[in-house]
Scaffold this motif. Structure first.
Motif, short mmCIF file in Angstrom:
data_model
loop_
_atom_site.label_atom_id
_atom_site.label_comp_id
_atom_site.label_asym_id
_atom_site.label_seq_id
_atom_site.Cartn_x
_atom_site.Cartn_y
_atom_site.Cartn_z
N ALA A 98 0.82 -1.22 -0.02
CA ALA A 98 0.10 0.07 0.02
C ALA A 98 0.97 1.14 0.02
O ALA A 98 2.20 1.09 0.08
N LYS A 99 0.16 2.42 -0.35
CA LYS A 99 1.05 3.77 -0.20
C LYS A 99 1.83 3.97 0.94
O LYS A 99 2.78 4.38 1.00
N PRO A 100 1.09 3.37 2.23
CA PRO A 100 2.13 3.80 3.51
C PRO A 100 3.33 2.94 3.61
O PRO A 100 4.14 3.18 4.03
N ASP A 101 3.27 1.86 2.72
CA ASP A 101 4.62 1.08 2.80
C ASP A 101 5.65 1.62 2.11
O ASP A 101 6.83 1.14 1.87
N ILE A 102 5.46 2.63 1.01
CA ILE A 102 6.32 3.34 0.23
C ILE A 102 7.11 4.11 1.21
O ILE A 102 6.89 5.28 1.72
#
Length: 270
Positions: free
Chosen positions: A224-228
């Motif tokens: 997900a985006k927070p994992d970037i």
């Protein structure tokens, strides 16, 4: 001939005509400057003002017409524009060259180094030009590696994907295993980051969340985006960009302030 040996007339003659007219309009024309020097019995004060203006107005290895004339005698402005242009070229080429855009940014950096050398000859701080140059190289190095993460953070779309058979390309003599995912439209793409060796912990056919570039320029990010995780790259890039931009702007602002104070002082004396 040194600046202390040149006469007030010689220094005044080296100024651009528009600067001469500006001095005359505020009551500091050549006759008035001569009178001030004669009244003081010492021309050092007048020479200091005119020598400073002459040094800032003298062309340095650059010429041009039209808008390019703005760069003549402004080494700090040339340094700033060279650094900004190099960064923009590096970032735009990243869409085509990927991390190889760093090589292009380095080649453009030769112009930044030349501009820094020119700015260092302006009798101002000799260290600040190299702060700008170093900040430029730090910025393009970090940005060329983080552009894809930034792009997906801004434009990426999360969607559910299916793991496809992994790829095993040979890189530097070592065979790596990379995840590939099948998107909703049926196309298969290799993920751009082999985060946590996803091919080892997931099986073909498993479903997962991925951040996908709608335009198709960049490969998907598995997660997900927070994992970037681009916090460090963003902080370093912003710090380098601040130094790269603020150092030249600060010197140019201080130069204008110094000249304004000198003019005001001499106007008061007159």
């Amino acid at each position: 001939m040194t600046e202390d040996e040149r006469t007030v007339d010689e220094l005044f003659a080296e100024l651009p005509e528009k600067w001469q007219r500006a001095l005359e309009e505020v009551g500091l024309g050549l006759p008035e400057l001569r009178r001030m020097a004669a009244d003081d019995g010492d021309t050092r004060r007048v020479r200091t003002i005119l020598a400073d203006l002459t040094a800032d107005s003298r062309p340095r290895r650059f010429g041009g017409k039209g808008p390019l004339r703005l760069l003549v005698g402004r080494p700090w402005l040339r340094l700033l524009l060279a650094a900004l242009a190099g960064f923009v070229v590096c970032e735009l080429s990243n869409l085509v060259l990927g991390e190889f855009s760093l090589l292009l940014g380095t080649l453009v950096g030769v112009g930044v180094i030349m501009a820094a050398q020119d700015a260092g000859n302006s009798r101002r701080e000799l260290v600040l030009p190299w702060f700008t140059a170093v900040a430029y190289f730090v910025l393009i190095f970090v940005a060329s590696r983080a552009t894809q993460e930034w792009y997906l953070q801004l434009r990426g779309v999360e969607q559910t994907v299916t793991l496809a058979a992994p790829s095993r390309p040979l890189s530097h003599g070592i065979r790596e295993t990379y995840c590939r995912v099948r998107l909703a439209d049926g196309s298969v793409h290799q993920v751009f980051s082999n985060r946590e060796k996803c091919a080892d912990r997931m099986r073909t056919g498993d479903r997962a969340t991925a951040v996908v570039d709608p335009s198709g320029f960049y490969g998907p990010f598995l997660g997900a985006k927070p994992d970037i995780d681009d916090t460090v790259e963003t902080a370093v890039s912003l710090s380098a960009a601040a130094v790269m931009v603020l150092a030249p702007l600060g010197v140019m602002a201080l130069g204008r302030l110094r000249r304004a104070r000198a003019w005001a002082t001499e106007g008061a004396v007159a």
